[in-house]
Design an enzyme around this catalytic site. Structure first.
Site, PDB file in Angstrom:
ATOM      1  N   ARG A  82       3.125 -13.431   7.954  1.00 29.17           N
ATOM      2  CA  ARG A  82       3.393 -12.141   8.422  1.00 29.17           C
ATOM      3  C   ARG A  82       4.551 -11.881   9.420  1.00 29.17           C
ATOM      4  NH1 ARG A  82      -1.698  -8.946   9.598  1.00 29.17           N
ATOM      5  NH2 ARG A  82      -1.689  -9.825  11.511  1.00 29.17           N
ATOM      6  N   LYS A 184       4.530  -6.206  11.721  1.00 27.57           N
ATOM      7  CA  LYS A 184       3.838  -6.247  13.043  1.00 27.57           C
ATOM      8  C   LYS A 184       5.054  -6.045  13.912  1.00 27.57           C
ATOM      9  CE  LYS A 184      -0.446  -7.805  14.771  1.00 27.57           C
ATOM     10  NZ  LYS A 184      -1.068  -6.415  14.876  1.00 27.57           N
ATOM     11  N   GLU A 220      -4.051   4.286   7.773  1.00 27.75           N
ATOM     12  CA  GLU A 220      -4.933   3.049   8.626  1.00 27.75           C
ATOM     13  C   GLU A 220      -4.911   3.718   9.867  1.00 27.75           C
ATOM     14  OE1 GLU A 220      -3.107  -0.779   9.534  1.00 27.75           O
ATOM     15  OE2 GLU A 220      -1.015   0.134   9.201  1.00 27.75           O
TER      16      GLU A 220
END
Ligand code: PLP
Ligand code: COI
Length: 341
Positions: A82, A184, A220
């Site tokens: 990620r 992220k 989210e």
């Protein structure tokens, strides 16, 4: 190894300086070999890419002491992958995935005295991150970068631990369609600060973000994915190109299907459906699975049937199984547990 004298059971989710951190520098097109160092401060140009144009991304994972006394991390390969996709999206150099796992392991091992003991309720949070470190004044990627890993012992992300949360539907957006919601990037968190401070002021624990294009679908929260349970015990989790692909959520899908024999649906979830669910949880490394008891949408309230005093029964089973795997009480799927020592 003698542990530090820390009140493990009463730790919150905060930063505590530990002994060592890993640092590697990227210059002239290559990463140096990196080292564990003691200095917790960072010295960079006043005009560094990270300071001017927020060129930074990070990861979050935890080290656990297992029942039989090993120190392990959970699926660090997925954090490495990620971070790679975050770096690619932000025009940053990738830190090689095998080196990421090694750096995480070395940093945890060097801070073994801070890894909370088995059964203490605490864990060692690991924060790998990268930023543009040289001077950039025109809008462009930096040429030099620093990759670092630090650790800090933590307790529950939400005060009150397993007590159900009250969240609100946010009027602010977290991510744009085709933006950076799926990586992220530090910038995703910077722009969520106003919304979370406002939510806290008004007595809510977190924000539920809807899809910015239509405001009809659940995305989210600021730091966790959603997981819902239907009244007939199906697990439903939102699918969207603008949410962070949570490693906890992906793991819980396997746990639900293969360990608990539950049906799982990964699909678009309309906000309109939420009132019909039996349970709701927030899942992430920091949040583990934190139950939601109430969702407030302006003048309307959705009270989940699981109530405001404890986790719903399916959420509890998911929580117990996942944490059982992480702490070595339940056999893990192949490759999930990375033993450090
Ligand atoms: N969503 C957001 C926005 C997050 O910051 C996090 C935390 O990492 C998560 C979801 C959960 O992801 P993971 O389970 O990989 O920690
Ligand atoms: C995590 O769960 O690791 C997160 O990064 C969430 C939050 C602390 C940003």
């Amino acid at each position: 190894m003698e542990k530090k004298n820390i009140d493990w059971a009463n730790l919150g989710f905060g930063y505590m300086e530990t002994d060592k951190r890993f640092v590697a520098n990227y210059k002239d097109g290559a990463w140096d070999e990196g080292a564990l160092i003691s200095d917790p401060t960072v010295t960079i140009s006043e005009c560094a890419g990270v300071l001017q144009y927020a060129q930074t991304c990070f990861e979050g994972l935890k080290a656990y002491t297992t029942e039989d006394g090993h120190i392990v991390t959970f699926r660090p390969d997925l954090n490495a992958a990620r971070l790679k996709s975050s770096c690619e999206r932000l025009e940053m150099p990738v830190f090689p995935e095998e080196r990421f796992i090694q750096a995480v392991s070395d940093t945890v091992a060097a801070n073994e005295a801070y890894v909370p003991p088995y059964g203490s309720g605490a864990t060692l949070y690991i924060r790998p991150y990268m930023f543009g470190s040289n001077a950039v004044i025109g809008v462009s990627p930096a040429d030099e970068y620093q990759f670092r890993v630090f650790t800090t012992p933590v307790g529950p992300y939400f005060k009150g631990g397993a007590k159900p949360l009250t969240i609100r539907v946010s009027d602010f957006d977290r991510a744009a369609p085709h933006g950076t919601g799926h990586i992220k990037a530090g910038l995703n968190y910077a722009m969520s600060l106003y919304a979370i401070v406002d939510a806290h002021k008004k007595g809510f624990d977190e924000n539920m973000y809807l899809d910015p294009a239509t405001r009809t679908k659940v995305e989210e929260t600021g730091g966790a994915n959603f997981l819902f349970v239907t009244k007939d015990n199906k697990v439903v989790t939102p699918k969207s190109g603008s949410i962070l692909p949570s490693i906890t959520r992906r793991s819980l899908i396997t746990v639900a299907r293969d360990y608990l024999g539950l049906e799982v649906e990964e699909r678009e979830v309309l906000f309109e459906e939420v009132k019909d669910f039996a349970e709701c949880g927030l899942c992430g490394t920091a949040a583990v699975i934190s139950p939601v008891g109430k969702i407030v949408d302006h003048d309307k309230e959705i009270c989940l049937p699981s109530g405001m005093t404890e986790m719903g029964p399916i959420t509890k089973k998911l929580y117990d199984t996942l944490t059982g795997i992480q702490m070595g009480r339940i056999e893990a799927p192949e490759g999930w547990i990375h033993v450090i020592r």
